[in-house]
Motif scaffolding. Structure first.
Motif, PDB file in Angstrom:
ATOM      1  N   MET A 135      36.719  28.156  52.901  1.00  0.00           N
ATOM      2  CA  MET A 135      36.941  28.999  51.644  1.00  0.00           C
ATOM      3  C   MET A 135      38.375  29.362  51.833  1.00  0.00           C
ATOM      4  N   THR A 136      39.015  29.150  50.734  1.00  0.00           N
ATOM      5  CA  THR A 136      40.382  29.381  50.545  1.00  0.00           C
ATOM      6  C   THR A 136      40.783  30.932  50.722  1.00  0.00           C
ATOM      7  N   GLY A 142      39.189  37.308  46.518  1.00  0.00           N
ATOM      8  CA  GLY A 142      38.638  37.734  45.432  1.00  0.00           C
ATOM      9  C   GLY A 142      37.228  38.202  45.768  1.00  0.00           C
ATOM     10  N   GLN A 187      42.521  32.644  48.880  1.00  0.00           N
ATOM     11  CA  GLN A 187      42.504  33.143  47.429  1.00  0.00           C
ATOM     12  C   GLN A 187      40.951  33.600  47.111  1.00  0.00           C
ATOM     13  N   ARG A 188      40.161  32.948  47.401  1.00  0.00           N
ATOM     14  CA  ARG A 188      38.757  33.017  47.276  1.00  0.00           C
ATOM     15  C   ARG A 188      38.240  34.314  48.259  1.00  0.00           C
TER      16      ARG A 188
END
Length: 308
Positions: A250-251, A257, A253-254
């Motif tokens: 999982m990045t 989120g 950025q995610r």
């Protein structure tokens, strides 16, 4: 150059690029004040030529870009010891050369004052496709490095993590080469020590890798890819810690989120870092939104810290 050198009794910088120099000579009683020497774009016959300038007492910067050298060796010092050559050398540039063996990088750990290294475009770098792993290996092999390829080596906690990872990655090789958890039986081969001269010192520093660390990787099922992490907001004590299972791919950025939905905070305002269970009290910033969690070597049980 040496013929003219007596006329430069206080010279500190000498640039000799592109002069068709192939053979060096020992600068006896001259150039002793030199702090920077640039020999780039001269095709030296071999790396042993460097021994002839190795005792310039004040030399701090040595630039050897595109000099054709294929190896570096300091034969006066054994594994884990420091050479008497280049006693003041802080910055070394060896980019665009023919260095193909990691043993030359191991040799650089013998330099007592080395802090900065540039080594782009050498064949040894092609042996590892992942740029971050390549960087990790170089940092782990040269103990005092502060700048690598013009990029600062991260803080002490991150360096420690890289050293721990290095110790774990080559743990099975250490065992196969005669390493042992018992000091009486711990006799790794000369071949292993030549390839990993810092390994014994890392074992002294952190202890030998535990048996559980060296077990082969389990199959990459979804279950094995999930990391169990604690999410904390250190500046919001009213916000209770939350435990989450997140994919290691999982990045950042995610992750932001997800935390936006969980904490009702704009993702763009979130600043993330993590504390490793192995490096208590030290924080590592999760500063690149496009990188996955595994890029930062996050493991099960680590704590992600959220600030905004």
């Amino acid at each position: 150059v040496l013929l003219c050198a007596p006329g430069w009794p206080t010279l500190e910088e000498l640039y000799l690029t592109s002069n068709n120099i192939t053979v060096l000579e020992r600068p006896n009683n001259v150039l002793q004040t030199l702090k920077l020497l640039d020999l780039s774009d001269n095709q030296l016959l071999d790396g042993n030529q460097l021994h002839l300038i190795a005792h310039l007492p004040r030399l701090e910067h040595l630039i050897l870009r595109n000099t054709g050298i294929s190896s570096i060796l300091f034969p006066d010092a054994g594994f884990g010891c420091k050479t008497k050559m280049f006693p003041s050398l802080k910055c070394l540039a060896i980019s665009n050369n023919k260095i193909s063996q990691w043993s030359s990088i191991n040799e650089l750990d013998k330099l007592p004052s080395l802090r900065s290294l540039q080594c782009h475009n050498n064949p040894f770098m092609d042996t590892e496709k992942n740029p971050e792993t390549l960087r990790q290996l170089i940092i782990a092999k040269i103990s005092q490095l502060e700048v690598l390829n013009k990029s600062e080596v991260r803080d002490i906690s991150t360096n420690k993590k890289k050293e721990l990872d290095y110790r774990k990655i080559f743990g099975n090789d250490w065992l196969a080469a005669g390493g042992n958890w018992s000091p009486d039986k711990n006799k790794p081969s000369e071949e292993f020590l030549a390839a990993h001269p810092r390994y014994p010192s890392l074992c002294l520093k952190y202890g030998a890798p535990e048996e559980g660390e060296l077990k082969g990787r389990q199959p990459l099922t979804l279950k094995n890819q999930l990391l169990t992490l604690t999410i904390k907001c250190p500046e919001k004590p009213e916000q209770k810690p939350v435990e989450k299972k997140l994919p290691e791919s999982m990045t950042i950025q995610r992750v932001k989120g997800l935390l936006y939905r969980l904490l009702k905070v704009p993702g763009s305002e979130l600043k993330l870092s993590y504390e490793s269970s192995k490096l208590e009290g030290k924080e590592v910033e999760l500063d690149n939104d496009l990188k996955p969690l595994q890029f930062y070597s996050i493991e099960n049980g680590d704590c992600v810290l959220v600030r905004w």
